[in-house]
Design an enzyme around this catalytic site. Structure first.
Site, PDB file in Angstrom:
ATOM      1  N   ASN A   1       0.713   2.595  -8.297  1.00 32.72           N
ATOM      2  CA  ASN A   1       1.463   2.690  -7.046  1.00 32.72           C
ATOM      3  C   ASN A   1       2.555   1.619  -7.073  1.00 32.72           C
ATOM      4  OD1 ASN A   1       2.405   2.689  -4.434  1.00 32.72           O
ATOM      5  ND2 ASN A   1       0.480   2.004  -3.496  1.00 32.72           N
TER       6      ASN A   1
ATOM      7  N   LYS B   1       4.782   1.070  -4.936  1.00 28.83           N
ATOM      8  CA  LYS B   1       5.145   0.627  -3.579  1.00 28.83           C
ATOM      9  C   LYS B   1       6.679   0.618  -3.428  1.00 28.83           C
ATOM     10  CE  LYS B   1       0.731  -1.672  -3.300  1.00 28.83           C
ATOM     11  NZ  LYS B   1      -0.098  -2.724  -2.753  1.00 28.83           N
TER      12      LYS B   1
ATOM     13  N   HIS C   1      -2.614   5.158   2.620  1.00 25.27           N
ATOM     14  CA  HIS C   1      -2.661   3.846   1.977  1.00 25.27           C
ATOM     15  C   HIS C   1      -2.791   2.784   3.076  1.00 25.27           C
ATOM     16  CE1 HIS C   1      -1.504   0.215  -0.142  1.00 25.27           C
ATOM     17  NE2 HIS C   1      -1.862   0.846  -1.247  1.00 25.27           N
TER      18      HIS C   1
ATOM     19  N   GLU D   1      -1.347   0.154   3.580  1.00 24.63           N
ATOM     20  CA  GLU D   1      -0.065  -0.332   4.127  1.00 24.63           C
ATOM     21  C   GLU D   1       0.527   0.683   5.109  1.00 24.63           C
ATOM     22  OE1 GLU D   1       1.478  -1.268   0.255  1.00 24.63           O
ATOM     23  OE2 GLU D   1      -0.103  -2.767   0.113  1.00 24.63           O
TER      24      GLU D   1
ATOM     25  N   GLU E   1      -9.830   1.050  -1.523  1.00 22.30           N
ATOM     26  CA  GLU E   1      -8.996  -0.140  -1.656  1.00 22.30           C
ATOM     27  C   GLU E   1      -9.338  -1.125  -0.543  1.00 22.30           C
ATOM     28  OE1 GLU E   1      -5.238   0.781  -4.138  1.00 22.30           O
ATOM     29  OE2 GLU E   1      -4.756   1.008  -2.035  1.00 22.30           O
TER      30      GLU E   1
ATOM     31  N   GLY F   1      -3.121  -7.109  -3.484  1.00 20.84           N
ATOM     32  CA  GLY F   1      -2.008  -8.042  -3.668  1.00 20.84           C
ATOM     33  C   GLY F   1      -2.386  -9.502  -3.461  1.00 20.84           C
TER      34      GLY F   1
ATOM     35  N   SER G   1      -5.830  -5.545  -6.799  1.00 17.81           N
ATOM     36  CA  SER G   1      -5.685  -6.557  -7.847  1.00 17.81           C
ATOM     37  C   SER G   1      -6.304  -6.119  -9.184  1.00 17.81           C
ATOM     38  CB  SER G   1      -6.267  -7.896  -7.395  1.00 17.81           C
ATOM     39  OG  SER G   1      -5.573  -8.369  -6.247  1.00 17.81           O
TER      40      SER G   1
END
Ligand code: 13P
Length: 271
Positions: free
Chosen positions: A18, A20, A110, A112, A182, A188, A228
């Site tokens: 991904n 992003k 996702h 985010e 996730e 991250g 990560s």
């Protein structure tokens, strides 16, 4: 995706990157070319691990041209789609457009999108339906934040997201679905859920699906871990018997690192 036995794997592992909001369309070409060359040099067997990238929308046409022109085996998808097919939805992207650009997959929900854009399970459910209307395979992302994890509620929380997002789905759709676990606290941050955590949740997701559908259906769904992930930890993460791949953020922007993750069998940790 049919299930197949790949060594210890009952399902074809999916190594997904991904990107992003990184890489413009020119940078995307360079990254994808380098990824494909690196995998070719290593004689990567795509039947042992499928490799997918999720670039920004504005890169997809360039990615399509490169994949088609050079006959690449890497597949690709988008990072989101609208729950609507067309009309007055400024800024949104229809699954129809993504299908026309040759996308195989599309990320849905996702973290985010859920946190920055407030997307609900109900909306994810509608987006999954939209993906299906256009022949795209959804990669449904679920996972808990740090407070939920610390309260020990992570399994219940994640399964509730799963149930809400797949409500009403038919069994054959569930069999081809990809679910990416996730944990938000591991995205991250350099914090990686341990292989046991990834396996614990993947097994819980599969058991939930087996309860809602049947074992035959649940045994086909691919369940990924994301947060990560990198070459150094992919081998131990993928050792979990219910973990069928990884959804990689930062490390997918480095072609060699991502190719190394795709070749995780080299790093598989065996007892
Ligand atoms: O969100 C992720 C992939 O979708 C994970 O991102 P990182 O690998 O950068 O933690």
């Amino acid at each position: 995706m049919t299930s197949q036995t790949n060594g210890q794997f009952d399902r074809t592992p999916l190594i997904a990157g991904n990107w992003k909001m990184n890489m413009d369309h020119a940078q995307a070409i360079t990254l994808l070319q380098k990824l494909a060359w690196t995998l070719d040099d290593a004689k990567h067997d795509y039947s042992r691990a499928e490799v997918a990238v999720f670039p920004p929308f504005t890169d997809l046409r360039s990615v399509q041209s490169l994949v088609d022109g050079d006959d690449l085996r890497v597949v690709y998808g988008a990072q989101d789609l609208s729950d609507q097919d067309s009309g007055a939805y400024t800024g949104d992207i229809s699954g129809q457009f993504l299908a026309k650009l040759g996308c195989t997959y599309v990320l849905v929900g996702h973290s985010e999108r859920r946190t920055v854009h407030g997307e609900s399970d109900e909306l994810c459910n509608a987006k999954i339906a939209a993906a299906h209307r256009h022949g795209l395979v959804p990669v449904l992302c679920v996972g808990e934040g740090l407070e939920v994890r610390q309260a020990g509620e992570h399994v219940a929380f994640t399964l509730e997201q799963l149930r809400g997002s797949i409500a009403g789905l038919e069994a054959d759709r569930v069999a081809e679905l990809v679910v990416a676990y996730e944990p938000v606290w591991a995205i991250g941050t350099g914090e990686v859920a341990g292989p046991e955590d990834a396996q614990e949740m993947a097994a819980a997701i599969r058991a939930e699906l087996a309860g809602l559908y049947d074992d035959g259906t649940a045994s086909k769904t691919r369940i990924l871990y994301g947060g990560s992930a990198k070459a150094a930890n992919a081998g131990s993460i993928l050792k979990g018997k219910d973990v069928d791949g990884v959804l990689v953020g930062g490390a997918s922007l480095d072609a060699e690192e991502f190719a190394s993750i795709a070749r995780f069998e080299q790093h598989l940790v065996t007892d």
